[in-house]
Design an enzyme around this catalytic site. Structure first.
Site, PDB file in Angstrom:
ATOM      1  N   CYS A 285       0.829  -1.210   0.000  1.00  0.00           N
ATOM      2  CA  CYS A 285       0.000   0.000   0.000  1.00  0.00           C
ATOM      3  C   CYS A 285       0.868   1.265   0.000  1.00  0.00           C
ATOM      4  O   CYS A 285       1.554   1.527  -0.973  1.00  0.00           O
ATOM      5  CB  CYS A 285      -0.976  -0.042   1.178  1.00  0.00           C
ATOM      6  SG  CYS A 285      -2.301   1.183   1.082  1.00  0.00           S
ATOM      7  N   HIS A 369      -3.967  -5.220  -0.427  1.00  0.00           N
ATOM      8  CA  HIS A 369      -3.745  -5.734   0.927  1.00  0.00           C
ATOM      9  C   HIS A 369      -3.799  -7.269   0.940  1.00  0.00           C
ATOM     10  O   HIS A 369      -4.861  -7.857   1.124  1.00  0.00           O
ATOM     11  CB  HIS A 369      -4.790  -5.161   1.891  1.00  0.00           C
ATOM     12  CG  HIS A 369      -4.480  -3.766   2.324  1.00  0.00           C
ATOM     13  ND1 HIS A 369      -3.701  -3.483   3.417  1.00  0.00           N
ATOM     14  CD2 HIS A 369      -4.821  -2.577   1.788  1.00  0.00           C
ATOM     15  CE1 HIS A 369      -3.580  -2.175   3.557  1.00  0.00           C
ATOM     16  NE2 HIS A 369      -4.246  -1.602   2.576  1.00  0.00           N
ATOM     17  N   GLU A 371      -2.890  -9.283   3.168  1.00  0.00           N
ATOM     18  CA  GLU A 371      -3.201  -9.858   4.487  1.00  0.00           C
ATOM     19  C   GLU A 371      -4.695  -9.999   4.709  1.00  0.00           C
ATOM     20  O   GLU A 371      -5.133 -10.745   5.582  1.00  0.00           O
ATOM     21  CB  GLU A 371      -2.585  -9.002   5.602  1.00  0.00           C
ATOM     22  CG  GLU A 371      -3.393  -7.785   6.013  1.00  0.00           C
ATOM     23  CD  GLU A 371      -3.363  -6.656   4.978  1.00  0.00           C
ATOM     24  OE1 GLU A 371      -4.151  -5.706   5.126  1.00  0.00           O
ATOM     25  OE2 GLU A 371      -2.548  -6.718   4.033  1.00  0.00           O
TER      26      GLU A 371
END
Length: 396
Positions: A285, A369, A371
């Site tokens: 990011c 993202h 995760e």
């Protein structure tokens, strides 16, 4: 029987919340969460789940989120889904805009009603407006600056709110990382959540990783720990000398809010030193955007940004398509990538850059993202890729 405006039996629907756009547009609704007012940039998020993670993501600092999915709050909130590292802090979205009122939670993990949770965290909420129309406005005109206000008696200084919305400078050129970065160094060993087991602990780490905290999320740290990392998190302004003195096997560049060019004034020289050291480096990011700046590329403000959990991204190194979670209003301009920096991922929505790697160096990053788990785990391989680079470096 017809009820009239002067009939006392007719319910009082006086607005208790307002969204005041910088152009003077006023949208009326009903307040929820904390009372008061907050200024920020309005974006829309298309995710159908994960609202608690979204509202506590430090990358949303300075923004007001309108959810396109109407049923927000129906699974309540809990203590495990908060993404900000400091549980007592409130970095994240400044306000939330919903289509419908919050219903009572219906989920076995719920410990608190969303309205009570918003109050406790100081987040101002508004429901009862046409979020479809607001989303259409953002798509056509871009993300507007606005003030969200909640007063239980419905009394507002409309002139003052309009003036505040009009005069707020916006996110371009704004460094918001100081609001969300950690104040001191700390270590992390919590591993990802497992069904009927909860979170674990990494007690036999293979790698020593330094994570630079521009607004890092808890689940990023968990996934780093899950691939064998002992993680030391350092504040955003930590010098490259201090980072490299810790002899890391790898350096992680975290997500975060604001304009990467503004944060990059102090972060980019540090990143350049880390790259020169030959240390394996992985960015997500904001970390991805500043890696781009560090190698000579430029970033740009996007028209409406990418915010949601259903964004298709193509990995050009494998040909695979991942369903990803995204939250960014700035992007690396792929046309400015220098020789030696290869684009690895692209958005299949608009073709924008979503990943880079440096030729001949153990350095890579992605805009989205990995995760998060919308795919559900399409992108977790990136953490293993980082671990593999560290392992190769250690064995060389």
């Amino acid at each position: 029987m017809t009820q009239h405006d002067n009939d006392p039996a007719w319910p009082d629907h006086k607005p208790t919340a307002l969204l005041v756009l910088a152009d003077g547009t006023v949208l009326e609704g009903f307040g929820l969460g904390a009372e008061g007012h907050a200024v920020g940039e309005v974006c829309f998020n298309t995710a159908m789940t994960g609202y608690e993670e979204i509202l506590t993501d430090p990358s949303y600092a300075g923004q007001l989120i309108t959810f396109t999915f109407p049923h927000i709050g129906n699974v309540g909130t809990n203590e495990d889904d908060i993404e900000t590292v400091n549980m007592a802090a409130t970095p994240g979205a400044r306000g939330v805009i919903l289509r419908t009122a919050i219903t009572n939670p219906s989920n076995y993990r719920a410990t608190k009603h969303l309205d009570a949770w918003l109050k406790a965290r100081g987040i101002i909420g508004l429901s009862g407006i046409d979020t479809r129309a607001l989303t259409a406005l953002i798509r056509s005109k871009g993300m507007p600056n606005a003030v969200i206000a909640h007063a239980k008696h419905g009394e507002f200084d409309l002139h003052g709110l309009k003036e505040e919305a009009r005069e707020w400078p916006g996110l371009e050129g704004m460094d918001l990382v100081p609001m969300v970065t950690s104040g001191q160094r700390f270590t992390w060993d919590e591993t990802p959540w497992l069904w009927e087991q909860g979170f674990g602990r990494q007690d036999k780490p293979e790698f020593n990783v330094v994570a630079i905290d521009y607004g890092i999320k808890r689940n990023i740290l968990r996934l780093l720990a899950g691939v064998g990392c002992k993680v030391t998190v350092v504040p955003a302004t930590t010098s490259s000398e201090d980072i490299l003195a810790m002899k890391p096997d790898g350096v992680f560049l975290s997500n975060g809010p604001g304009d990467p060019a503004a944060t990059g004034k102090y972060a980019v020289p540090v990143i350049q030193d880390v790259i020169k050291s030959g240390t394996p480096t992985f960015g997500i990011c904001l970390g991805h955007q500043m890696l781009g700046l560090a190698v000579g590329a430029k970033t740009r403000k996007m028209h409406q940004g990418h915010h949601g959990a259903n964004h298709p991204v193509k990995d050009e190194t494998t040909g695979k398509v991942e369903i990803t979670s995204m939250n960014h209003g700035f992007a690396v301009d792929e046309k400015t990538l220098p020789k030696g920096a290869t684009q690895t991922h692209i958005s299949l929505f608009d073709g924008s850059n979503c990943g880079i790697q440096l030729d001949g160096r153990p350095v890579f990053s992605v805009q989205y993202h990995p995760e998060a788990s919308p795919g559900p785990r399409d992108s977790h391989y990136l953490f293993q890729r980082f671990a593999d680079l560290m392992r190769q470096k250690k064995s060389a």
